[in-house]
Design a protein around this motif. Structure first.
Motif, PDB file in Angstrom:
ATOM      1  N   LEU A  30     -22.404  20.185   8.756  1.00 42.16           N
ATOM      2  CA  LEU A  30     -23.529  20.137   9.678  1.00 42.16           C
ATOM      3  C   LEU A  30     -23.783  18.684  10.069  1.00 42.16           C
ATOM      4  CD1 LEU A  30     -25.872  21.882  10.921  1.00 42.16           C
ATOM      5  CD2 LEU A  30     -27.191  21.238   8.899  1.00 42.16           C
ATOM      6  N   PRO A  31     -23.779  18.363  11.359  1.00 42.33           N
ATOM      7  CA  PRO A  31     -23.997  16.973  11.777  1.00 42.33           C
ATOM      8  C   PRO A  31     -25.351  16.436  11.297  1.00 42.33           C
ATOM      9  CG  PRO A  31     -23.181  18.288  13.599  1.00 42.33           C
ATOM     10  CD  PRO A  31     -23.502  19.247  12.483  1.00 42.33           C
ATOM     11  N   SER A  32     -25.376  15.165  10.958  1.00 39.74           N
ATOM     12  CA  SER A  32     -26.599  14.532  10.466  1.00 39.74           C
ATOM     13  C   SER A  32     -27.743  14.675  11.461  1.00 39.74           C
ATOM     14  CB  SER A  32     -26.348  13.052  10.173  1.00 39.74           C
ATOM     15  OG  SER A  32     -25.375  12.906   9.188  1.00 39.74           O
ATOM     16  N   VAL A  33     -27.443  14.576  12.737  1.00 38.70           N
ATOM     17  CA  VAL A  33     -28.481  14.695  13.776  1.00 38.70           C
ATOM     18  C   VAL A  33     -29.114  16.089  13.728  1.00 38.70           C
ATOM     19  CG1 VAL A  33     -28.871  14.706  16.264  1.00 38.70           C
ATOM     20  CG2 VAL A  33     -27.403  12.988  15.254  1.00 38.70           C
ATOM     21  N   ASP A  34     -28.309  17.118  13.533  1.00 32.99           N
ATOM     22  CA  ASP A  34     -28.843  18.477  13.422  1.00 32.99           C
ATOM     23  C   ASP A  34     -29.664  18.637  12.149  1.00 32.99           C
ATOM     24  OD1 ASP A  34     -27.535  19.022  15.782  1.00 32.99           O
ATOM     25  OD2 ASP A  34     -25.908  20.148  14.840  1.00 32.99           O
ATOM     26  N   LEU A  89     -23.680  -1.884  17.272  1.00 33.87           N
ATOM     27  CA  LEU A  89     -22.747  -3.009  17.261  1.00 33.87           C
ATOM     28  C   LEU A  89     -21.302  -2.565  17.043  1.00 33.87           C
ATOM     29  CD1 LEU A  89     -24.803  -5.537  15.116  1.00 33.87           C
ATOM     30  CD2 LEU A  89     -24.585  -5.462  17.611  1.00 33.87           C
ATOM     31  N   LYS A  90     -21.090  -1.562  16.200  1.00 31.82           N
ATOM     32  CA  LYS A  90     -19.728  -1.164  15.832  1.00 31.82           C
ATOM     33  C   LYS A  90     -19.266   0.113  16.518  1.00 31.82           C
ATOM     34  CE  LYS A  90     -19.899  -3.289  11.272  1.00 31.82           C
ATOM     35  NZ  LYS A  90     -19.805  -3.040   9.841  1.00 31.82           N
ATOM     36  N   ASP A  91     -20.068   1.149  16.484  1.00 27.57           N
ATOM     37  CA  ASP A  91     -19.667   2.462  16.993  1.00 27.57           C
ATOM     38  C   ASP A  91     -20.654   2.904  18.075  1.00 27.57           C
ATOM     39  OD1 ASP A  91     -19.204   5.204  17.409  1.00 27.57           O
ATOM     40  OD2 ASP A  91     -18.577   5.509  15.341  1.00 27.57           O
ATOM     41  N   ALA A  92     -20.152   3.132  19.262  1.00 26.44           N
ATOM     42  CA  ALA A  92     -21.009   3.488  20.404  1.00 26.44           C
ATOM     43  C   ALA A  92     -21.741   4.808  20.203  1.00 26.44           C
ATOM     44  CB  ALA A  92     -20.169   3.546  21.673  1.00 26.44           C
ATOM     45  N   THR A  93     -21.265   5.657  19.281  1.00 23.66           N
ATOM     46  CA  THR A  93     -21.928   6.944  19.048  1.00 23.66           C
ATOM     47  C   THR A  93     -23.066   6.845  18.031  1.00 23.66           C
ATOM     48  OG1 THR A  93     -20.392   7.615  17.298  1.00 23.66           O
ATOM     49  CG2 THR A  93     -19.804   8.203  19.584  1.00 23.66           C
ATOM     50  N   SER A  94     -23.259   5.676  17.465  1.00 22.60           N
ATOM     51  CA  SER A  94     -24.304   5.475  16.467  1.00 22.60           C
ATOM     52  C   SER A  94     -25.689   5.553  17.110  1.00 22.60           C
ATOM     53  CB  SER A  94     -24.106   4.113  15.799  1.00 22.60           C
ATOM     54  OG  SER A  94     -25.096   3.877  14.848  1.00 22.60           O
ATOM     55  N   CYS A  95     -26.627   6.195  16.400  1.00 25.68           N
ATOM     56  CA  CYS A  95     -28.016   6.313  16.858  1.00 25.68           C
ATOM     57  C   CYS A  95     -28.964   5.908  15.735  1.00 25.68           C
ATOM     58  CB  CYS A  95     -28.341   7.757  17.243  1.00 25.68           C
ATOM     59  SG  CYS A  95     -27.395   8.390  18.614  1.00 25.68           S
ATOM     60  N   THR A 143     -23.945   8.222  12.515  1.00 25.18           N
ATOM     61  CA  THR A 143     -22.663   8.034  13.198  1.00 25.18           C
ATOM     62  C   THR A 143     -21.753   9.152  12.742  1.00 25.18           C
ATOM     63  OG1 THR A 143     -22.957   5.640  13.165  1.00 25.18           O
ATOM     64  CG2 THR A 143     -20.745   6.456  13.601  1.00 25.18           C
ATOM     65  N   ALA A 144     -21.348   9.990  13.676  1.00 31.81           N
ATOM     66  CA  ALA A 144     -20.506  11.153  13.357  1.00 31.81           C
ATOM     67  C   ALA A 144     -21.169  11.924  12.219  1.00 31.81           C
ATOM     68  CB  ALA A 144     -19.092  10.722  13.029  1.00 31.81           C
ATOM     69  N   GLY A 145     -20.501  12.144  11.108  1.00 38.17           N
ATOM     70  CA  GLY A 145     -21.064  12.891   9.990  1.00 38.17           C
ATOM     71  C   GLY A 145     -21.750  12.026   8.958  1.00 38.17           C
ATOM     72  N   LYS A 146     -21.812  10.733   9.202  1.00 39.83           N
ATOM     73  CA  LYS A 146     -22.390   9.807   8.223  1.00 39.83           C
ATOM     74  C   LYS A 146     -23.805   9.411   8.612  1.00 39.83           C
ATOM     75  CE  LYS A 146     -17.890   7.890   7.126  1.00 39.83           C
ATOM     76  NZ  LYS A 146     -17.080   6.682   7.115  1.00 39.83           N
ATOM     77  N   TRP A 147     -24.542   8.925   7.614  1.00 43.78           N
ATOM     78  CA  TRP A 147     -25.894   8.422   7.849  1.00 43.78           C
ATOM     79  C   TRP A 147     -26.147   7.226   6.938  1.00 43.78           C
ATOM     80  CZ3 TRP A 147     -28.964   8.298   3.561  1.00 43.78           C
ATOM     81  CH2 TRP A 147     -28.580   9.109   2.492  1.00 43.78           C
ATOM     82  N   TYR A 148     -27.112   6.406   7.326  1.00 43.95           N
ATOM     83  CA  TYR A 148     -27.470   5.226   6.542  1.00 43.95           C
ATOM     84  C   TYR A 148     -28.959   4.980   6.688  1.00 43.95           C
ATOM     85  CZ  TYR A 148     -27.477   0.445   4.758  1.00 43.95           C
ATOM     86  OH  TYR A 148     -27.742  -0.693   4.027  1.00 43.95           O
ATOM     87  N   ASP A 149     -29.656   4.842   5.570  1.00 41.61           N
ATOM     88  CA  ASP A 149     -31.082   4.514   5.559  1.00 41.61           C
ATOM     89  C   ASP A 149     -31.195   2.991   5.537  1.00 41.61           C
ATOM     90  OD1 ASP A 149     -33.738   3.880   4.822  1.00 41.61           O
ATOM     91  OD2 ASP A 149     -33.943   5.715   3.656  1.00 41.61           O
ATOM     92  N   THR A 150     -31.662   2.411   6.628  1.00 47.74           N
ATOM     93  CA  THR A 150     -31.703   0.955   6.746  1.00 47.74           C
ATOM     94  C   THR A 150     -32.741   0.321   5.825  1.00 47.74           C
ATOM     95  OG1 THR A 150     -33.267   1.047   8.600  1.00 47.74           O
ATOM     96  CG2 THR A 150     -30.918   1.014   9.135  1.00 47.74           C
TER      97      THR A 150
END
Length: 111
Positions: free
Chosen positions: A24-28, A46-52, A68-75
Motif C-alpha cells: 500500500l503506497p505511503s500516500v494512501d 532535491l533528489k527524487d521528483a516524486t517526493s512529497c 517517495t514511492a513506497g518509502k517514508w521519512y519523518d523529518t
C-alpha cells in the motif's frame, strides 16, 4: 511462554494480506491514518521528483513526513521506513500485529 503467544498471534494474519498491506503506497496510508493531512505544495524535492512533504496529525501527535514511492521519512523524528505497516506503527504507536489489524480494518471499511 510469551514468545509462543506472540508467534501464535502472528499466525492469525495471512502472509498474502501482510504483503498486500506492505505494498500500500505511503500516500494512501496517510489518508487512512491521519486525522488531518495536507500536502506541502511549496516543497521542492532535491533528489527524487516524486517526493512529497506532508504535514499531518494523528491520535498521538503531529508529523512532517516525506514520501517517495513506497518509502517514508519523518523529518522531525529522523526515522523512516518502507510501506504502510511501518508507517502505521510509527504514526499511531502500534506494534506490528496491531498495525496490520488496524490497516486491515481500515482498508476493508474503505474498499
Amino acid at each position: 511462554m510469551q514468545m509462543v503467544t506472540r508467534y501464535r498471534a502472528r499466525q492469525r494474519v495471512e502472509r498474502s494480506k501482510i504483503a498486500r498491506l506492505r505494498m500500500l503506497p505511503s500516500v494512501d496510508a496517510i489518508s487512512l491514518l491521519a486525522i488531518y493531512a495536507k500536502q506541502d505544495r511549496s516543497y521542492r524535492p532535491l533528489k527524487d521528483a516524486t517526493s512529497c512533504r506532508w504535514h499531518l496529525c494523528t491520535a498521538i501527535g503531529e508529523f512532517e513526513i516525506l514520501t517517495t514511492a513506497g518509502k517514508w521519512y519523518d523529518t522531525r523524528a529522523r526515522v523512516g521506513g518502507g510501506g504502510a505497516v511501518d508507517l502505521t506503527m510509527h504514526l499511531l504507536g502500534l506494534s506490528f500485529l496491531q498495525a496490520v489489524e488496524y490497516l486491515q480494518r481500515r482498508t476493508s471499511a474503505d474498499g
